[in-house]
Write an enzyme that holds these catalytic residues in place. Structure first.
Site, PDB file in Angstrom:
ATOM      1  N   ALA A 165       8.128 -11.552  -8.260  1.00  0.00           N
ATOM      2  CA  ALA A 165       6.760 -11.517  -7.741  1.00  0.00           C
ATOM      3  C   ALA A 165       5.833 -10.711  -8.646  1.00  0.00           C
ATOM      4  O   ALA A 165       6.270  -9.792  -9.340  1.00  0.00           O
ATOM      5  CB  ALA A 165       6.741 -10.912  -6.345  1.00  0.00           C
ATOM      6  N   LYS A 166       4.571 -11.062  -8.592  1.00  0.00           N
ATOM      7  CA  LYS A 166       3.536 -10.191  -9.135  1.00  0.00           C
ATOM      8  C   LYS A 166       3.173  -9.236  -8.010  1.00  0.00           C
ATOM      9  O   LYS A 166       2.659  -9.664  -6.971  1.00  0.00           O
ATOM     10  CB  LYS A 166       2.314 -10.978  -9.584  1.00  0.00           C
ATOM     11  CG  LYS A 166       1.226 -10.106 -10.190  1.00  0.00           C
ATOM     12  CD  LYS A 166       0.044 -10.947 -10.683  1.00  0.00           C
ATOM     13  CE  LYS A 166      -1.015 -10.081 -11.362  1.00  0.00           C
ATOM     14  NZ  LYS A 166      -2.178 -10.897 -11.829  1.00  0.00           N
ATOM     15  N   VAL A 167       3.455  -7.958  -8.200  1.00  0.00           N
ATOM     16  CA  VAL A 167       3.295  -6.988  -7.123  1.00  0.00           C
ATOM     17  C   VAL A 167       2.177  -6.019  -7.454  1.00  0.00           C
ATOM     18  O   VAL A 167       2.189  -5.379  -8.518  1.00  0.00           O
ATOM     19  CB  VAL A 167       4.600  -6.204  -6.872  1.00  0.00           C
ATOM     20  CG1 VAL A 167       4.434  -5.295  -5.656  1.00  0.00           C
ATOM     21  CG2 VAL A 167       5.780  -7.144  -6.656  1.00  0.00           C
TER      22      VAL A 167
ATOM     23  N   THR B 254       0.839  -1.204   0.000  1.00  0.00           N
ATOM     24  CA  THR B 254       0.000   0.000   0.000  1.00  0.00           C
ATOM     25  C   THR B 254       0.873   1.253   0.000  1.00  0.00           C
ATOM     26  O   THR B 254       2.037   1.224   0.401  1.00  0.00           O
ATOM     27  CB  THR B 254      -0.941   0.023   1.213  1.00  0.00           C
ATOM     28  OG1 THR B 254      -0.169   0.155   2.416  1.00  0.00           O
ATOM     29  CG2 THR B 254      -1.775  -1.250   1.280  1.00  0.00           C
ATOM     30  N   GLY B 255       0.283   2.360  -0.448  1.00  0.00           N
ATOM     31  CA  GLY B 255       1.011   3.627  -0.483  1.00  0.00           C
ATOM     32  C   GLY B 255       2.287   3.519  -1.287  1.00  0.00           C
ATOM     33  O   GLY B 255       3.350   3.985  -0.866  1.00  0.00           O
TER      34      GLY B 255
ATOM     35  N   LYS C 177       1.623   5.641  15.491  1.00  0.00           N
ATOM     36  CA  LYS C 177       2.649   4.625  15.296  1.00  0.00           C
ATOM     37  C   LYS C 177       2.709   3.646  16.468  1.00  0.00           C
ATOM     38  O   LYS C 177       3.084   2.482  16.295  1.00  0.00           O
ATOM     39  CB  LYS C 177       4.004   5.281  15.062  1.00  0.00           C
ATOM     40  CG  LYS C 177       4.094   6.035  13.742  1.00  0.00           C
ATOM     41  CD  LYS C 177       4.042   5.111  12.527  1.00  0.00           C
ATOM     42  CE  LYS C 177       2.726   5.059  11.807  1.00  0.00           C
ATOM     43  NZ  LYS C 177       2.768   4.242  10.570  1.00  0.00           N
TER      44      LYS C 177
ATOM     45  N   GLY D   2      13.746   3.300   9.328  1.00  0.00           N
ATOM     46  CA  GLY D   2      14.882   4.183   9.514  1.00  0.00           C
ATOM     47  C   GLY D   2      14.423   5.630   9.429  1.00  0.00           C
ATOM     48  O   GLY D   2      13.265   5.935   9.134  1.00  0.00           O
TER      49      GLY D   2
ATOM     50  N   TYR E 183       1.189  11.911  15.413  1.00  0.00           N
ATOM     51  CA  TYR E 183       1.818  10.866  14.601  1.00  0.00           C
ATOM     52  C   TYR E 183       2.392   9.766  15.484  1.00  0.00           C
ATOM     53  O   TYR E 183       2.215   8.569  15.204  1.00  0.00           O
ATOM     54  CB  TYR E 183       2.917  11.490  13.748  1.00  0.00           C
ATOM     55  CG  TYR E 183       3.711  10.491  12.930  1.00  0.00           C
ATOM     56  CD1 TYR E 183       3.142   9.893  11.792  1.00  0.00           C
ATOM     57  CD2 TYR E 183       5.010  10.148  13.279  1.00  0.00           C
ATOM     58  CE1 TYR E 183       3.858   8.975  11.043  1.00  0.00           C
ATOM     59  CE2 TYR E 183       5.734   9.242  12.526  1.00  0.00           C
ATOM     60  CZ  TYR E 183       5.158   8.659  11.413  1.00  0.00           C
ATOM     61  OH  TYR E 183       5.876   7.751  10.675  1.00  0.00           O
TER      62      TYR E 183
END
Length: 338
Positions: free
Chosen positions: A57-59, A38-39, A217, A248, A213
């Site tokens: 892979a099929k992504v 996603t995104g 998370k 990171g 935020y």
């Protein structure tokens, strides 16, 4: 030059990766596998798609906007998605509304009969405080409620794939952040018992966006760890891995900080590029090391690159994770109507 440890051949040493094209060789072969990110039309998600597609892979590239997704796929082809690589396909995924997230997952299940890797990458970073039509913070919708619904809806297909053969290797990767242990997310009295607990604006904080935020998370890592607990408790899903990761400190949001010019300068020097930020996502999704010792990695929080990270005290609270899960389900049923 980034430091990455993605390979089964050198389990105790880091590998220097002078080029992005070298990173894929330390991932398992993904031919015949189906991946959903996603995104993924930009940033970390884009590069995650690139590396996994290069393994065959099929992504499915999850994105809201078809034109932006088409541009991303065209750029991927320019970077190198030729013969022998996998296929990249756009899937409309909109996390601005949990109902749209559910519809996207249902659409995917009409297109594919398997799903080997789900990467919950989509994230809203900062922005003005906004309450949606459901009375829920938009940031919480995008970063928690919609990924929750999306994963829950896809879980039967993930389960089916994991049971198909002894060699199945199904993984759910959730991008959280070191922010889960920062700011208001460290409050020992934090709770998720009702709707108002998801809507704290933190108006008196120096940077309210950051506080909000961090809270989302914390939700992400609690969700991923509780998901693993539930998966591990059932024989039908015990082989599925749920991995929360911190990609990171990646330069993807300088323009949205209070001092964008200064932030751009500092992040350009000290932060990872989005491509480097994709390394830990790829490790969690496709390193053979995780399947060799699944009990060692199940539910483990990873930091760059592929290292066990330290989680916050709140992230360790199993009762808080269960509370979050139960309240999320209650709100989705009683408030959102799904």
């Amino acid at each position: 030059m980034a430091v990455i440890n993605l390979g089964p051949d050198k389990p105790s040493s880091a590998l220097l990766i002078p080029s992005s094209k070298t990173a894929s060789q330390y991932l398992r072969d993904l031919k015949g596998k189906v991946v959903l990110v996603t995104g993924a039309n930009t940033g970390i998600g884009y590069h995650t798609v690139k590396f996994l597609a290069r393994k065959g892979a099929k992504v499915y590239l999850g994105a809201r906007d078809e034109a932006k997704a088409a541009a991303a796929i065209a750029e991927l082809e320019t970077e190198g998605l030729g013969p022998g690589y996998g296929e990249v396909v756009w899937l409309k995924v909109d996390f601005s509304d949990p109902k749209l997230a559910k519809s996207a997952a249902e659409e995917f299940m009409t297109l594919e009969s398997r799903l080997d890797i789900l990467i919950n990458n989509a994230t809203q970073l900062t922005g003005p405080f906004e309450i949606t039509k459901y009375g829920i913070s938009k940031l919480m919708i995008v970063n928690h409620f919609s990924p929750f619904v999306f994963t829950r809806t896809l879980l039967p297909l993930l389960t089916k794939t994991s049971l198909e053969d002894e060699d199945s290797d199904v993984r759910i990767v959730t991008l959280t952040s070191m922010a889960h242990g920062k700011s208001r997310a460290t409050n020992p009295d934090i709770q998720f018992r009702d709707l108002k607990d998801f809507n704290d604006e933190f108006p008196n904080n120096t940077w309210p966006d950051w506080s909000r935020y961090c809270a989302t998370k914390l939700c992400s890592i609690l969700f991923a760890r509780e998901l693993q607990r539930q998966l591990s408790s059932s024989p039908s899903t015990s082989r599925i891995l749920s991995i929360p990761i911190h990609p990171g400190s990646v330069n993807t949001f300088a323009s949205r900080t209070p001092i964008p010019l200064l932030a751009s300068l500092v992040m350009g020097i000290f932060f990872l590029t989005p491509e480097e930020g994709a390394y830990t996502s790829c490790f969690a999704a496709a390193s053979p090391k995780l399947r060799e010792e699944p009990d060692k990695w199940a539910g483990v929080y990873l930091e760059p690159v592929g290292k066990r990270g330290k989680i916050s005290q709140n992230a360790k609270r199993d009762e808080l994770a269960r509370e979050l899960w139960e309240t999320t389900e209650m709100i989705l049923k009683d408030v959102v109507g799904i």
